[in-house]
Scaffold this motif. Structure first.
Motif, PDB file in Angstrom:
ATOM      1  N   THR A   7      -7.293   0.889   8.172  1.00 28.81           N
ATOM      2  CA  THR A   7      -7.454   1.805   9.309  1.00 28.81           C
ATOM      3  C   THR A   7      -6.431   2.927   9.313  1.00 28.81           C
ATOM      4  N   ARG A  14      -6.694   7.265  16.027  1.00 27.26           N
ATOM      5  CA  ARG A  14      -8.148   7.190  16.033  1.00 27.26           C
ATOM      6  C   ARG A  14      -8.627   5.898  16.692  1.00 27.26           C
ATOM      7  N   ARG A  15      -9.757   5.958  17.327  1.00 31.40           N
ATOM      8  CA  ARG A  15     -10.325   4.781  17.992  1.00 31.40           C
ATOM      9  C   ARG A  15     -10.800   3.774  16.948  1.00 31.40           C
ATOM     10  N   GLU A  17     -12.940   1.468  17.246  1.00 34.73           N
ATOM     11  CA  GLU A  17     -14.401   1.334  17.266  1.00 34.73           C
ATOM     12  C   GLU A  17     -15.065   2.381  16.382  1.00 34.73           C
ATOM     13  N   ASP A  18     -14.516   3.595  16.380  1.00 37.07           N
ATOM     14  CA  ASP A  18     -15.080   4.671  15.553  1.00 37.07           C
ATOM     15  C   ASP A  18     -14.853   4.399  14.071  1.00 37.07           C
ATOM     16  N   ILE A  19     -13.685   3.854  13.740  1.00 38.29           N
ATOM     17  CA  ILE A  19     -13.397   3.548  12.334  1.00 38.29           C
ATOM     18  C   ILE A  19     -14.322   2.437  11.844  1.00 38.29           C
ATOM     19  N   ALA A  21     -17.302   1.672  12.956  1.00 35.76           N
ATOM     20  CA  ALA A  21     -18.655   2.214  12.813  1.00 35.76           C
ATOM     21  C   ALA A  21     -18.783   3.039  11.535  1.00 35.76           C
ATOM     22  N   ALA A  22     -17.766   3.855  11.238  1.00 37.53           N
ATOM     23  CA  ALA A  22     -17.807   4.698  10.045  1.00 37.53           C
ATOM     24  C   ALA A  22     -17.750   3.857   8.772  1.00 37.53           C
ATOM     25  N   ARG A  57     -21.608  -5.000  11.351  1.00 37.69           N
ATOM     26  CA  ARG A  57     -21.645  -3.937  10.342  1.00 37.69           C
ATOM     27  C   ARG A  57     -21.353  -4.448   8.935  1.00 37.69           C
ATOM     28  N   PRO A 250     -12.350  14.631  10.769  1.00 32.62           N
ATOM     29  CA  PRO A 250     -13.136  13.654  11.536  1.00 32.62           C
ATOM     30  C   PRO A 250     -13.108  12.283  10.860  1.00 32.62           C
ATOM     31  N   VAL A 251     -13.101  11.242  11.664  1.00 31.50           N
ATOM     32  CA  VAL A 251     -13.048   9.882  11.124  1.00 31.50           C
ATOM     33  C   VAL A 251     -14.146   9.649  10.090  1.00 31.50           C
ATOM     34  N   GLY A 252     -15.352  10.061  10.425  1.00 35.95           N
ATOM     35  CA  GLY A 252     -16.470   9.840   9.511  1.00 35.95           C
ATOM     36  C   GLY A 252     -16.269  10.472   8.150  1.00 35.95           C
TER      37      GLY A 252
END
Length: 270
Positions: A7, A14-15, A17-19, A21-22, A57, A250-252
């Motif tokens: 991470t 960064r959140r 949850e967003d990491i 998901a990505a 995931r 951006p995280v993605g």
């Protein structure tokens, strides 16, 4: 080999949850979770919910990180933080707690005594973590534990079966670890491998911020992979990069770029 995302590569703010998901979208197979990211997410999601998100995931919780072995600490701060990490790892089902040691040998203490103190500290961590394993991470050019030989010595002195070591391509390069020292690592003691690349600078000048995506720098990664295959390692290769340029993206994008880079490297079929 299995691909993993640390991470920290996405940034400190960064959140989680967003990491997650990505990483799922990019088809990583595992994640290492910084305790700081877990703490930041605590107001929104529980550890049970984080574990569920990872499972949904297809992501294995590979480790919770990173903790200072702090073998010469005069207070309990580092140990108490490690205990919190151990509790998180057990709740998530993560099998490893990543533990670094950048300590210098105290003035007036022999190296043997310093290694013995580190071994005793590692045993204390191991007892708090069990059955989770403690992976000792050598730090590039560190005085006490700059490479795998010292890390294995500390693990041996701990007398704890759940203490092993890890490899980081950046730190091993910075410490100029000889091939023979890598090949001497017992397979059962090599718990995880961090893969990253680096800018072309003298070893003594390299800092974590000089790391790059796999295949974009000067590290001998093909050779490193050959060595760990000779050991018999077939576990996770985790992308750990501390680079502010990436943290502003951006995280993605950071996650997708990291996965594309490691996939290109592994597809070369060394």
């Amino acid at each position: 080999m299995k691909t993993c995302f640390n991470t920290i590569t996405a940034g400190l703010d960064r959140r989680l949850e967003d990491i997650i998901a990505a990483c799922g979208g990019a088809r990583f197979e595992g994640m290492e979770l910084d305790l700081r990211a877990i703490d930041e997410a605590a107001g929104r999601v529980s550890l049970a919910e984080i574990k569920h998100m990872l499972g949904e995931r297809g992501l294995a919780p590979v480790s919770v990180m990173a903790f200072d072995l702090a073998p010469f600490a005069e207070d309990e701060g580092a140990y108490e933080r490690f205990q919190r990490g151990a509790a998180a790892a057990k709740a998530l089902g993560a099998p490893i707690l990543l533990t670094y040691c950048a300590a210098r040998v105290p003035a007036g203490m022999s190296r043997d005594a310093a290694l013995d103190a580190a071994g005793k500290r590692a045993r204390r961590y191991a007892e708090a973590a069990a059955p989770v394993k403690v992976a000792l991470e050598p730090i590039g050019r560190a005085e006490l534990m700059g490479g795998p030989t010292a890390a294995l010595d500390i693990a041996r002195r701990s007398g704890a079966a759940n203490v092993g070591i890890m490899m980081d391509t950046f730190h091993y390069y910075k410490s100029a670890v000889p091939d023979a020292d890598i090949l001497a690592i017992p397979r059962d003691k090599l718990l995880i491998v961090h893969v990253n690349d680096s800018e072309d600078l003298p070893r003594a000048e390299l800092r974590d911020s000089h790391r790059l995506h796999v295949g974009e720098g000067i590290l001998p990664l093909d050779h490193d992979l050959k060595l760990i295959k000779q050991i018999g390692y077939d576990g996770f290769l985790s992308v750990e990069i501390f680079r502010e340029d990436y943290w502003r993206e951006p995280v993605g994008k950071v996650v997708a770029d990291a996965k594309a880079a490691i996939d290109r490297w592994l597809a070369k079929g060394h």
